[in-house]
Design a protein around this motif. Sequence first.
Motif, short mmCIF file in Angstrom:
data_model
loop_
_atom_site.label_atom_id
_atom_site.label_comp_id
_atom_site.label_asym_id
_atom_site.label_seq_id
_atom_site.Cartn_x
_atom_site.Cartn_y
_atom_site.Cartn_z
N LEU A 63 35.14 29.46 48.24
CA LEU A 63 36.54 29.11 47.99
C LEU A 63 37.06 29.84 46.76
N ASP A 64 36.27 29.87 45.71
CA ASP A 64 36.67 30.59 44.50
C ASP A 64 36.88 32.07 44.81
N GLN A 65 35.97 32.65 45.60
CA GLN A 65 36.08 34.06 45.94
C GLN A 65 37.33 34.32 46.77
N GLN A 66 37.64 33.41 47.70
CA GLN A 66 38.85 33.57 48.51
C GLN A 66 40.10 33.51 47.64
N ASP A 67 40.12 32.62 46.66
CA ASP A 67 41.27 32.54 45.76
C ASP A 67 41.41 33.82 44.93
N ILE A 68 40.29 34.33 44.46
CA ILE A 68 40.31 35.58 43.69
C ILE A 68 40.82 36.72 44.55
N GLU A 69 40.36 36.80 45.79
CA GLU A 69 40.81 37.85 46.70
C GLU A 69 42.29 37.71 47.00
N LEU A 70 42.77 36.49 47.17
CA LEU A 70 44.19 36.26 47.41
C LEU A 70 45.02 36.71 46.22
N GLN A 71 44.56 36.38 45.02
CA GLN A 71 45.28 36.78 43.83
C GLN A 71 45.30 38.31 43.69
N GLN A 72 44.18 38.96 43.99
CA GLN A 72 44.13 40.42 43.92
C GLN A 72 45.08 41.04 44.94
N SER A 73 45.12 40.46 46.14
CA SER A 73 46.03 40.96 47.18
C SER A 73 47.48 40.81 46.73
N LEU A 74 47.78 39.68 46.13
CA LEU A 74 49.14 39.45 45.65
C LEU A 74 49.51 40.48 44.59
N HIS A 75 48.58 40.81 43.71
CA HIS A 75 48.85 41.83 42.69
C HIS A 75 49.06 43.20 43.34
N ARG A 76 48.30 43.52 44.39
CA ARG A 76 48.51 44.79 45.08
C ARG A 76 49.90 44.86 45.70
N VAL A 77 50.29 43.77 46.36
CA VAL A 77 51.62 43.71 46.97
C VAL A 77 52.69 43.82 45.88
N GLY A 78 52.46 43.16 44.77
CA GLY A 78 53.41 43.23 43.66
C GLY A 78 53.58 44.64 43.13
N ARG A 79 52.47 45.37 43.00
CA ARG A 79 52.55 46.76 42.53
C ARG A 79 53.33 47.61 43.52
N VAL A 80 53.07 47.43 44.83
CA VAL A 80 53.75 48.21 45.86
C VAL A 80 55.26 47.93 45.84
N THR A 81 55.60 46.67 45.59
CA THR A 81 57.02 46.29 45.60
C THR A 81 57.70 46.48 44.26
N GLY A 82 56.95 46.93 43.25
CA GLY A 82 57.53 47.21 41.95
C GLY A 82 57.66 46.02 41.02
N LEU A 83 56.96 44.94 41.32
CA LEU A 83 57.01 43.77 40.44
C LEU A 83 56.11 43.98 39.23
N SER A 84 56.50 43.38 38.13
CA SER A 84 55.65 43.44 36.94
C SER A 84 54.47 42.48 37.12
N ALA A 85 53.45 42.70 36.33
CA ALA A 85 52.27 41.81 36.38
C ALA A 85 52.68 40.40 36.01
N GLU A 86 53.62 40.26 35.09
CA GLU A 86 54.08 38.94 34.68
C GLU A 86 54.78 38.22 35.83
N ALA A 87 55.57 38.95 36.60
CA ALA A 87 56.26 38.35 37.75
C ALA A 87 55.26 37.91 38.81
N VAL A 88 54.24 38.72 39.03
CA VAL A 88 53.21 38.36 40.00
C VAL A 88 52.44 37.14 39.53
N ASP A 89 52.14 37.09 38.24
CA ASP A 89 51.44 35.92 37.69
C ASP A 89 52.27 34.66 37.85
N LYS A 90 53.58 34.78 37.68
CA LYS A 90 54.47 33.63 37.86
C LYS A 90 54.43 33.16 39.32
#
Length: 113
Positions: A63-90
């Motif tokens: 479960l922890d690994q799945q959450d980490i992978e989800l967060q990493q995926s969200l950061h990748r999507v954020g980078r592609v869409t031009g979001l800042s790391a702070e916005a993705v963290d929010k």
Amino acid sequence: MKLQEIKVEVFRLTGVPRTPELKRQRPVLTYGRDLRYKAEWLAILDLLKHQQTIQPDITLNQLDQQDIELQQSLHRVGRVTGLSAEAVDKIWKGIQHNSQANSIDITLEELEV
């Protein structure tokens, strides 16, 4: 339950002996929490109990690994869409908050795509 009893149960369920190890080994459970308060420990305990009843054949590490992978995926999507790391963290914090209420719904509007 007293705070110490809650901590003992959390440590038993996670298999870690102390708070620093819990933070290191289970960051998904402790991220953004002020562990000085009983309410935070109760929330962690509720999450652990909920995880065990929903998917008893999946381990907490998985479960922890799945959450980490989800967060990493969200950061990748954020980078592609031009979001800042702070916005993705929010957005990630919002997902975590909603997941505690069993209601996760991510829209493209939230990602500002």
